[in-house]
Design an enzyme around this catalytic site. Structure first.
Site: not given
Length: 194
Positions: A69-71, A174
């Site tokens: 989800s972040e990168s 998120y």
């Protein structure tokens, strides 16, 4: 008469074609989603995740979901706000993990957040810290990873269902994205971290 024989031969082949068609559909239905989802939910750095997640008592599938989800598994990712690496950590947050004694500062450097093993170590320490702060409530830890602990404290006081209280649409999305990714990783890679 000869034409009738060909017609009967066609009718013999037709059931076989139908059976083959349904077999192909069944195969795609059974294995296709897994193949499609594995391309959407890749998994890398299993050893690093297993090591750090175990050391910090964090679910490795949660770590994989946060990384995705972040990168999207890019160790060189960076945000305009200054977050770095696979788990998009702020250098200040990483330094805070050293200051709190959760990460060995002699072994892991804040200056090396683009190194996957270092970033995963700091990220697992931070997730562990958030989970401990929120008494093991994963949804609160995930939301705090995105929006900060102070915001989650305020939202938790406003409604028993955290998702209803979150005022940042990005954090709502998120929370759903990470939770869904965690479930997908558990389904797609059941033996990855054993």
């Amino acid at each position: 008469m000869r034409r009738g024989v060909k017609l009967l031969t066609w009718y013999r082949v037709l059931p076989l074609l139908v059976v083959l068609l349904f077999g192909a559909i069944s195969f795609v239905y059974s294995f296709g989603p897994s193949l499609v989802f594995k391309s959407m939910y890749p998994l890398e750095y299993e050893d690093e995740i297993t090591s750090s997640a175990t050391a910090h008592g964090v679910d490795p599938y949660l770590v994989a979901a946060v990384i995705r989800s972040e990168s999207s598994w890019d160790p060189h990712a960076s945000s305009h706000q200054g977050a770095v690496g696979l788990m998009q950590l702020m250098p200040e947050t990483a330094q805070d993990m050293i200051d709190k004694g959760l990460v060995d500062g002699t072994r892991y450097s804040v200056d090396m957040l683009e190194d996957p093993a270092v970033n995963i170590e700091f990220g697992c320490a931070y997730l562990s810290y958030l989970l401990a702060y929120f008494n093991g409530v994963t949804d609160k830890a995930i939301a705090a990873y995105n929006a900060g602990m102070g915001n989650v404290d305020v939202w938790a006081q406003e409604d028993d269902l955290l998702h209803n209280a979150i005022t940042f649409p990005e954090t709502q999305a998120y929370l759903v994205r990470v939770s869904m990714a965690q479930t997908r990783y558990q389904e797609l890679y059941p033996q990855a971290f054993s």
